[in-house]
Design a protein around this motif. Structure first.
Motif, mmCIF file in Angstrom:
data_model
loop_
_atom_site.group_PDB
_atom_site.id
_atom_site.type_symbol
_atom_site.label_atom_id
_atom_site.label_comp_id
_atom_site.label_asym_id
_atom_site.label_seq_id
_atom_site.Cartn_x
_atom_site.Cartn_y
_atom_site.Cartn_z
ATOM 1 N N MET A 1 0.854 -1.167 0.000
ATOM 2 C CA MET A 1 0.000 0.000 0.000
ATOM 3 C C MET A 1 0.897 1.227 0.000
ATOM 4 N N ALA A 2 0.649 2.131 -0.899
ATOM 5 C CA ALA A 2 1.449 3.345 -1.020
ATOM 6 C C ALA A 2 1.196 4.275 0.156
ATOM 7 N N SER A 3 2.125 5.172 0.380
ATOM 8 C CA SER A 3 2.033 6.090 1.504
ATOM 9 C C SER A 3 0.775 6.954 1.424
ATOM 10 N N SER A 4 0.445 7.422 0.227
ATOM 11 C CA SER A 4 -0.741 8.262 0.079
ATOM 12 C C SER A 4 -2.021 7.463 0.343
ATOM 13 N N ASP A 5 -2.024 6.172 -0.013
ATOM 14 C CA ASP A 5 -3.183 5.319 0.269
ATOM 15 C C ASP A 5 -3.368 5.129 1.771
ATOM 16 N N ARG A 6 -2.241 4.946 2.480
ATOM 17 C CA ARG A 6 -2.321 4.776 3.935
ATOM 18 C C ARG A 6 -2.867 6.023 4.603
ATOM 19 N N ILE A 7 -2.377 7.172 4.171
ATOM 20 C CA ILE A 7 -2.836 8.429 4.776
ATOM 21 C C ILE A 7 -4.307 8.658 4.464
ATOM 22 N N GLU A 8 -4.727 8.318 3.258
ATOM 23 C CA GLU A 8 -6.142 8.456 2.891
ATOM 24 C C GLU A 8 -7.013 7.551 3.771
ATOM 25 N N ALA A 9 -6.576 6.313 3.977
ATOM 26 C CA ALA A 9 -7.338 5.383 4.813
ATOM 27 C C ALA A 9 -7.407 5.892 6.250
ATOM 28 N N ARG A 10 -6.302 6.427 6.765
ATOM 29 C CA ARG A 10 -6.284 6.944 8.134
ATOM 30 C C ARG A 10 -7.186 8.163 8.271
ATOM 31 N N ALA A 11 -7.255 8.975 7.221
ATOM 32 C CA ALA A 11 -8.135 10.148 7.263
ATOM 33 C C ALA A 11 -9.590 9.707 7.363
ATOM 34 N N VAL A 12 -9.947 8.674 6.625
ATOM 35 C CA VAL A 12 -11.315 8.147 6.681
ATOM 36 C C VAL A 12 -11.600 7.609 8.079
ATOM 37 N N ILE A 13 -10.652 6.870 8.639
ATOM 38 C CA ILE A 13 -10.833 6.302 9.982
ATOM 39 C C ILE A 13 -10.952 7.420 11.014
ATOM 40 N N LYS A 14 -10.127 8.460 10.880
ATOM 41 C CA LYS A 14 -10.184 9.579 11.823
ATOM 42 C C LYS A 14 -11.526 10.299 11.722
ATOM 43 N N PHE A 15 -11.992 10.499 10.518
ATOM 44 C CA PHE A 15 -13.279 11.161 10.309
ATOM 45 C C PHE A 15 -14.407 10.365 10.964
ATOM 46 N N CYS A 16 -14.410 9.054 10.731
ATOM 47 C CA CYS A 16 -15.465 8.218 11.323
ATOM 48 C C CYS A 16 -15.358 8.189 12.844
ATOM 49 N N SER A 17 -14.129 8.195 13.352
ATOM 50 C CA SER A 17 -13.926 8.206 14.805
ATOM 51 C C SER A 17 -14.485 9.484 15.418
ATOM 52 N N GLU A 18 -14.254 10.617 14.742
ATOM 53 C CA GLU A 18 -14.756 11.891 15.246
ATOM 54 C C GLU A 18 -16.273 11.987 15.152
ATOM 55 N N LEU A 19 -16.881 11.233 14.213
ATOM 56 C CA LEU A 19 -18.341 11.198 14.114
ATOM 57 C C LEU A 19 -18.972 10.307 15.174
ATOM 58 N N GLY A 20 -18.142 9.562 15.894
ATOM 59 C CA GLY A 20 -18.659 8.684 16.942
ATOM 60 C C GLY A 20 -18.980 7.281 16.455
ATOM 61 N N LYS A 21 -18.517 6.931 15.282
ATOM 62 C CA LYS A 21 -18.747 5.583 14.743
ATOM 63 C C LYS A 21 -17.871 4.591 15.487
ATOM 64 N N THR A 22 -18.319 3.362 15.593
ATOM 65 C CA THR A 22 -17.530 2.301 16.200
ATOM 66 C C THR A 22 -16.542 1.782 15.153
ATOM 67 N N PRO A 23 -15.492 1.081 15.591
ATOM 68 C CA PRO A 23 -14.551 0.515 14.622
ATOM 69 C C PRO A 23 -15.227 -0.447 13.636
ATOM 70 N N THR A 24 -16.194 -1.201 14.099
ATOM 71 C CA THR A 24 -16.899 -2.139 13.214
ATOM 72 C C THR A 24 -17.692 -1.374 12.158
ATOM 73 N N GLN A 25 -18.392 -0.324 12.567
ATOM 74 C CA GLN A 25 -19.140 0.488 11.607
ATOM 75 C C GLN A 25 -18.194 1.150 10.604
ATOM 76 N N THR A 26 -17.054 1.626 11.108
ATOM 77 C CA THR A 26 -16.065 2.251 10.232
ATOM 78 C C THR A 26 -15.556 1.248 9.209
ATOM 79 N N TYR A 27 -15.240 0.040 9.648
ATOM 80 C CA TYR A 27 -14.729 -0.992 8.747
ATOM 81 C C TYR A 27 -15.765 -1.330 7.676
ATOM 82 N N LYS A 28 -17.034 -1.448 8.073
ATOM 83 C CA LYS A 28 -18.087 -1.753 7.095
ATOM 84 C C LYS A 28 -18.260 -0.622 6.085
ATOM 85 N N MET A 29 -18.124 0.619 6.547
ATOM 86 C CA MET A 29 -18.234 1.748 5.634
ATOM 87 C C MET A 29 -17.066 1.759 4.642
#
Length: 141
Positions: A1-29
């Motif tokens: 996985m390229a560096s930009s792909d990793r950062i993009e994935a982490r941004a999505v995870i951070k966004f979902c975390s700040e919305l109050g989503k659970t890790p399972t909900q984030t993974y499904k999204m």
């Protein structure tokens, strides 16, 4: 996985975390997006926990991964040895410096930017002017 792909994935995870989503909900999204192939379930849970604990940065931590087992002095020593005798083999260099074969190979290819040159010599017919030059040079010597 390229560096930009990793950062993009982490941004999505951070966004979902700040919305109050659970890790399972984030993974499904994430599985419904184009990022799905580059993110494992355990990675989502790990980064979700990090962002929940207050982490702000999306970049990797410094100093992670395997450290180099050699320094600049070894690289210059190998370069000097090769300057004296270009025909040294990787195995010979490995024995000379007490370093593993793979390490010597990595130094040659990555640090010294050397590549393998084939030893096979394919003879070709000399042109007339090349023959004349050889005759002249051999008489000179």
């Amino acid at each position: 996985m390229a560096s930009s792909d990793r950062i993009e994935a982490r941004a999505v995870i951070k966004f979902c975390s700040e919305l109050g989503k659970t890790p399972t909900q984030t993974y499904k999204m994430i599985q419904t997006t184009s990022v799905k192939n580059s993110v494992s379930r355990s990675l989502v849970f790990e980064w979700h926990r990090r962002f929940r604990d207050g982490r702000e940065s999306l970049k990797d931590d410094e100093g992670r991964g395997r450290k180099k087992k050699y320094g600049a002095t070894l690289v210059t020593s190998i370069a000097d040895a090769l300057a004296k005798d270009r025909r040294l083999k990787v195995r010979t260099l490995s024995e000379m410096f007490g370093v593993g074969y793979g390490t010597i190979h990595r130094i040659l290819t990555e640090d010294l930017q050397m590549s393998k040159v084939h030893a096979r010599w394919v003879p070709r017919l000399l042109q007339d002017h090349e023959k004349e030059l050889r005759v002249r040079d051999s008489r000179t010597f």
